[in-house]
Design a protein around this motif. Structure first.
Motif, mmCIF file in Angstrom:
data_model
loop_
_atom_site.group_PDB
_atom_site.id
_atom_site.type_symbol
_atom_site.label_atom_id
_atom_site.label_comp_id
_atom_site.label_asym_id
_atom_site.label_seq_id
_atom_site.Cartn_x
_atom_site.Cartn_y
_atom_site.Cartn_z
ATOM 1 N N ILE A 99 0.895 -1.292 -0.235
ATOM 2 C CA ILE A 99 0.156 -0.247 0.086
ATOM 3 C C ILE A 99 1.202 1.113 0.323
ATOM 4 O O ILE A 99 1.794 1.628 0.716
ATOM 5 N N GLY A 100 0.415 1.706 -0.363
ATOM 6 C CA GLY A 100 0.817 2.687 -1.715
ATOM 7 C C GLY A 100 0.743 4.672 -0.998
ATOM 8 O O GLY A 100 -0.330 4.555 -0.432
ATOM 9 N N THR A 101 1.591 5.436 -0.107
ATOM 10 C CA THR A 101 0.992 6.365 0.283
ATOM 11 C C THR A 101 2.410 7.147 -0.756
ATOM 12 O O THR A 101 2.998 8.126 -0.229
ATOM 13 N N MET A 102 2.472 8.029 -1.998
ATOM 14 C CA MET A 102 3.284 9.041 -2.921
ATOM 15 C C MET A 102 2.644 9.740 -3.486
ATOM 16 O O MET A 102 1.496 9.944 -3.724
ATOM 17 N N GLY A 103 3.852 11.263 -3.948
ATOM 18 C CA GLY A 103 3.175 11.699 -4.714
ATOM 19 C C GLY A 103 2.263 12.688 -4.113
ATOM 20 O O GLY A 103 1.772 13.158 -2.868
ATOM 21 N N TYR A 104 0.819 12.830 -5.593
ATOM 22 C CA TYR A 104 -0.424 13.462 -5.398
ATOM 23 C C TYR A 104 -1.099 12.430 -4.350
ATOM 24 O O TYR A 104 -1.696 13.561 -3.617
ATOM 25 N N ASN A 105 -0.638 11.113 -3.929
ATOM 26 C CA ASN A 105 -2.184 10.273 -3.181
ATOM 27 C C ASN A 105 -1.312 10.296 -1.295
ATOM 28 O O ASN A 105 -1.662 9.515 -0.748
ATOM 29 N N ALA A 106 -0.409 11.175 -1.142
ATOM 30 C CA ALA A 106 0.515 11.099 0.223
ATOM 31 C C ALA A 106 -0.265 12.134 0.695
ATOM 32 O O ALA A 106 0.522 13.401 1.236
ATOM 33 N N ARG A 107 -1.398 11.982 1.338
ATOM 34 C CA ARG A 107 -2.664 12.754 1.781
ATOM 35 C C ARG A 107 -3.698 12.266 3.053
ATOM 36 O O ARG A 107 -3.354 11.374 1.851
ATOM 37 N N GLN A 108 -4.168 13.070 3.512
ATOM 38 C CA GLN A 108 -4.773 12.740 4.837
ATOM 39 C C GLN A 108 -5.782 12.379 4.279
ATOM 40 O O GLN A 108 -6.340 10.921 4.613
ATOM 41 N N ASP A 109 -6.515 12.676 3.331
ATOM 42 C CA ASP A 109 -8.280 12.211 2.927
ATOM 43 C C ASP A 109 -7.629 10.675 1.665
ATOM 44 O O ASP A 109 -9.106 10.101 1.809
ATOM 45 N N ALA A 110 -6.453 10.278 1.675
ATOM 46 C CA ALA A 110 -6.463 9.175 0.160
ATOM 47 C C ALA A 110 -6.178 8.188 1.165
ATOM 48 O O ALA A 110 -6.316 7.039 1.108
ATOM 49 N N VAL A 111 -5.512 7.813 2.539
ATOM 50 C CA VAL A 111 -4.490 7.488 3.151
ATOM 51 C C VAL A 111 -6.131 6.648 4.596
ATOM 52 O O VAL A 111 -6.649 5.879 4.391
ATOM 53 N N LEU A 112 -6.846 8.401 5.178
ATOM 54 C CA LEU A 112 -8.159 7.762 5.834
ATOM 55 C C LEU A 112 -8.959 6.962 4.824
ATOM 56 O O LEU A 112 -9.987 5.384 5.019
#
Length: 411
Positions: free
Chosen positions: A362-375
Motif C-alpha cells: 500500500i503506497g502513499t506517494m506524491g499527490y496521494n500522500a495526503r490525509q484523505d487518501a490514507v483515511l
C-alpha cells in the motif's frame, strides 16, 4: 473507423507501489503545445530541467538530464554506458529490483557478482565493504528503495567505502526519490537514475539521471559520434563502443550539451512533465515533501496495525512511501484487491517472487500522500476485510491514522 469511445478511465485512487495519480499541474503541463527540438525555447526548457534536477538530487553534477523512457531506461543507460565486457559488477540484492540490476549488467556482458539478504531485510555497510574487498568490482549497483519488499537501503556510508576502493557507486532510486532523503554529492554517489511515477507525482516515461565527473570520464573513454553528424574535430572512441545507440550516454550528453549534436528527438511532452514534477517538489520544499510522505506513511502503518494486520519486513528500514502488509490466513488476497478496485476505485499492489500472494503493498506517494487518501483507503480496506469474515475493531484504522496526523500537526 467508428465505434471507439473517448478515453474515460474510471476515477481510480492509485494507492499501490506505483504508478500513482499525477499532480493536476503535471497533467496540465503535458497538454502544452510542442516546439521544435532546437527551438531556443525548447533548449531553454532543457537547461532549466537540468538545473531543477541538480537541486532535486542535491548535486552540483553538470551531467544531470533526462533519459527518454521509463525508469528502466535510465538504469539501462547508466549500466550499458559504464560497463565494458568482462568488467566486474557487484550487486547487493534485497528484492526484485536488485535482480533487475544484475540482469541488465549481465546483458552488458559484465562479470556480475551478487550478495543477498532475505527479502524484508537490508544490508549493513560492513557486508558491502567485505564483498567489495573480495570481488574488487569496477562498479557497485544497488537499489535505494525496493518496492517489492518496501525496504529502504541506507546509503550514507557506502560512498566512502566505494571511494576508498576505487569503485563506481550507482544507485537506482526510482521508488524512493522525493519521499525519502537522497543526497547525491554528500553520499558520494557517482550515478543515480530515477523515474517520475512514484513520489515525484508524474507518469512513467521519463528517467532523470545524474552523473559525477568521475562517472562521466569513464563514459567518455568510449565516446562516439555517429558518422552522419561527425565533424572534423570529433575524435573516435578510445574504448569499445557502447553497445546501445539509444542508451549511449556519451551521445546523449552531446545532445543535452552546448554542441546539441542530434541523437534523438526529445520527448517534449515528457520533458514538460518532468520539469513540472521538479518545480512542484521544489516549490513545496524538499524537506516538506519528505515530511509529508513520512507522516502519510506513518499514518498508513499505524492504521493497518490498529486493524490487527501485520506489517512486513524490518520496520526500522522501511520506505516512508509504501508499507507491506502480510495477508492474513484465511483471507483471499486477490479478492480483497479486486473488491477495493471495483467497489471503491482503490488500487493496492501485490508483490513478486517469494512474496507473491503473501503481502499487499500500500503506497502513499506524491499527490496521494495526503490525509484523505490514507483515511479513505483504510476505511475501505476495513470494509472489504469484514466482507471476507474478519472481525475487526470498528474504525480503529482510521482513528489511528488520524492520531498520527493530529500529532504531526502539533509538532
Amino acid at each position: 473507423m467508428t465505434g471507439f469511445a473517448p478515453l474515460t478511465p474510471p476515477p481510480r485512487l492509485l494507492m499501490g507501489p506505483g504508478p500513482i495519480n499525477c499532480y493536476p499541474r503535471v497533467l496540465s503541463a503535458m497538454s502544452t503545445q510542442l516546439v521544435g527540438q532546437y527551438d531556443p525555447v525548447m533548449t531553454g526548457y532543457m537547461n532549466e530541467t537540468m538545473a531543477l534536477y541538480r537541486t532535486l538530487f542535491n548535486t552540483e553534477n553538470q551531467q544531470t538530464m533526462l533519459i527518454d523512457g521509463t525508469s528502466r531506461a535510465g538504469i539501462e543507460a547508466v549500466l550499458v554506458s559504464a560497463i565494458e565486457p568482462g568488467d566486474k559488477v557487484l550487486v547487493p540484492i534485497f528484492g526484485r529490483f536488485g535482480h533487475l540490476l544484475a540482469e541488465i549488467a549481465e546483458r552488458a556482458d559484465a562479470e556480475v557478482h551478487t550478495i543477498e539478504v532475505p527479502w524484508g531485510e537490508v544490508f549493513k555497510p560492513e557486508q558491502i565493504e567485505a564483498a567489495i574487498k573480495k570481488v574488487q568490482p569496477k562498479l557497485l549497483a544497488i537499489v535505494q528503495g525496493d518496492t517489492s519488499t518496501t525496504m529502504f537501503q541506507p546509503l550514507e556510508d557506502i560512498g566512502a567505502i566505494c571511494e576508498a576502493n576505487d569503485v563506481l557507486f550507482y544507485c537506482d532510486a526510482t521508488a524512493s526519490v522525493g519521499g525519502n532523503p537522497l543526497e547525491v554529492d554528500k553520499w558520494k554517489l557517482d550515478a543515480v537514475s530515477v523515474g517520475l511515477q512514484k513520489c515525484l507525482g508524474g507518469p512513467s516515461g521519463s528517467a532523470p539521471i545524474t552523473m559525477s565527473q568521475k562517472f562521466v570520464d569513464v563514459v567518455r573513454t568510449r565516446h562516439h559520434v555517429e558518422a552522419g553528424i561527425r565533424d572534423a574535430h570529433h575524435e573516435s572512441a578510445r574504448g569499445p563502443k557502447i553497445r546501445s545507440n539509444y542508451f549511449d550516454l556519451g551521445m546523449i550528453m552531446d545532445y543535452w550539451g552546448d554542441e546539441r549534436l542530434n541523437h534523438h528527438t526529445e520527448a517534449a511532452t515528457m520533458l514538460y512533465c518532468a520539469r513540472e514534477c521538479a518545480i512542484l517538489h521544489l516549490e513545496e520544499g524538499q524537506q516538506n515533501v519528505i515530511a509529508r510522505h513520512k507522516v502519510a506513511g506513518d499514518a498508513m502503518l499505524a492504521g493497518v496495525q490498529a486493524l490487527g494486520l501485520t506489517p512486513f519486513g524490518d520496520l526500522a528500514n522501511k520506505m516512508s512511501n509504501v508499507v507491506g502488509v502480510v495477508i492474513p490466513d484465511g483471507v483471499h488476497g486477490e479478492q480483497v484487491r479486486e473488491d477495493l478496485l471495483l467497489r471503491f476505485n482503490i488500487e493496492i499492489g501485490t508483490s513478486f517472487g517469494p512474496l507473491k500472494g503473501k503481502i499487499w503493498r500500500i503506497g502513499t506517494m506524491g499527490y496521494n500522500a495526503r490525509q484523505d487518501a490514507v483515511l479513505h483507503t483504510l476505511q475501505s480496506l476495513e470494509t472489504v476485510l469484514r466482507k471476507q469474515g474478519m472481525s475487526l475493531p470498528a474504525g480503529a484504522g482510521v482513528d489511528a491514522a488520524l492520531a498520527v496526523y493530529s500529532g504531526a500537526m502539533n509538532v
